[in-house]
Design an enzyme around this catalytic site. Structure first.
Site, short mmCIF file in Angstrom:
data_model
loop_
_atom_site.label_atom_id
_atom_site.label_comp_id
_atom_site.label_asym_id
_atom_site.label_seq_id
_atom_site.Cartn_x
_atom_site.Cartn_y
_atom_site.Cartn_z
N ASP A 7 1.34 -1.69 -0.14
CA ASP A 7 -0.26 -0.15 0.40
C ASP A 7 0.94 1.15 0.46
O ASP A 7 1.96 1.62 0.16
CB ASP A 7 -1.07 -0.03 1.43
CG ASP A 7 -1.80 1.32 1.11
OD1 ASP A 7 -2.76 1.34 0.32
OD2 ASP A 7 -1.54 1.81 2.12
N HIS A 57 -4.73 10.56 5.15
CA HIS A 57 -3.15 9.65 6.00
C HIS A 57 -3.02 10.44 7.26
O HIS A 57 -2.09 9.66 7.98
CB HIS A 57 -2.60 8.89 4.99
CG HIS A 57 -2.51 10.73 4.38
ND1 HIS A 57 -1.62 11.54 4.28
CD2 HIS A 57 -2.32 10.66 3.20
CE1 HIS A 57 -0.87 12.15 3.37
NE2 HIS A 57 -1.47 11.56 2.75
N HIS A 153 -5.85 6.63 7.03
CA HIS A 153 -4.88 5.11 6.21
C HIS A 153 -3.85 5.63 6.67
O HIS A 153 -2.92 6.27 6.29
CB HIS A 153 -4.88 6.47 4.58
CG HIS A 153 -6.91 5.54 4.63
ND1 HIS A 153 -6.93 4.69 3.32
CD2 HIS A 153 -8.11 6.04 4.99
CE1 HIS A 153 -8.13 5.20 3.74
NE2 HIS A 153 -8.71 5.56 4.37
N ASP A 158 -2.73 -0.14 6.42
CA ASP A 158 -3.60 -1.04 5.58
C ASP A 158 -3.12 -1.67 5.40
O ASP A 158 -3.94 -3.30 4.15
CB ASP A 158 -3.49 -0.29 4.09
CG ASP A 158 -4.67 1.23 5.00
OD1 ASP A 158 -5.19 1.27 6.46
OD2 ASP A 158 -4.59 2.13 4.45
#
Length: 240
Positions: A7, A57, A153, A158
């Protein structure tokens, strides 16, 4: 059988608009088990992070000031993923950004898809669950994967969550339920538990002579009452 689940986090949505990667997270699986090996780094993008991206994020411009640039980490990254099957959720997004970074190097590299096999877990999920929500959070709920730590995130977190989801999604049939097709409530769940990479192999316990005798007696009882498929299969194997 070597899989790397990957990711990224970025400064924005479009590399064509000059946006860059600011975080890469990878975890390694081998024979469907966690190896304990991972790759993780934050990257100085030499541009501002969009406010909207920070809200997703939580990675700020100030935090990235002293982080290495992509060219400083690319060799280690390529070494980690080379030859693996890369599992990515919405792969075109991450692959597009990685290839953009490769093209910006003083000595550009070919696309990451030339050194890895790319598997898009979002495409897999849409085929498996058509017409339903297939975001990572929705899949966590569907397969009983704990994502309670996912406040923001984050690439490594993730990747770890996606690895759990991927193992559950490819691990066979889940329990049947009466959940509606357009809702994640009540759907079958398949709890996934991480197994330590240094766990000893499961023992193979062979049937005892007494158990084999009882088994054969039961088969003979079935054969006396009619056809015994097990005997037919054993006979076919003996002739092959």
């Amino acid at each position: 059988m070597r899989i790397v689940v990957l990711d990224t986090e970025t400064t924005g949505l479009e590399p064509s608009q000059g946006h860059r990667i600011i975080e890469i997270g990878c975890v390694e699986l081998e024979n469907r088990r966690y190896t304990g090996r991972s790759f993780h780094c934050y990257i100085q993008p030499d541009r501002e992070v969009d406010d909207g991206a920070v809200q997703v994020h939580g990675i700020t411009n100030e935090f990235l000031q002293d982080k290495p640039r992509f060219q400083e980490i690319v060799e280690e990254f390529v070494s980690f993923v080379r030859g693996a099957e890369l599992v990515i959720h919405n792969a075109p997004f991450d692959v597009g950004f990685i290839n953009h970074e490769f093209n910006l190097l003083s000595r550009p590299l070919p696309g990451v898809d030339t050194i890895c096999q790319i598997t898009d877990s979002l495409v897999m999920a849409r085929k498996k669950h058509p017409g339903q929500k297939n975001s990572l959070d929705a899949l966590c709920k569907r397969y009983g994967v704990d994502n309670s730590a996912r406040t923001y995130h984050g690439a490594l977190l993730d990747a770890e969550i996606l690895a759990d989801v991927y193992l559950a999604m490819t691990g066979g049939q889940t329990m049947l339920s009466l959940g509606s097709a357009d809702s994640d409530e009540g759907e079958g769940t398949s709890r996934i538990h991480r197994v330590s990479s240094d766990r000893p192999a499961l023992p193979i316990i062979m049937a005892s002579a007494e158990e084999i005798e009882v088994h054969q007696a039961k088969l003979q009882q079935m054969a006396d009452s009619g056809a015994c498929l097990w005997h037919e299969l054993e006979g076919a194997e003996g002739q092959s």
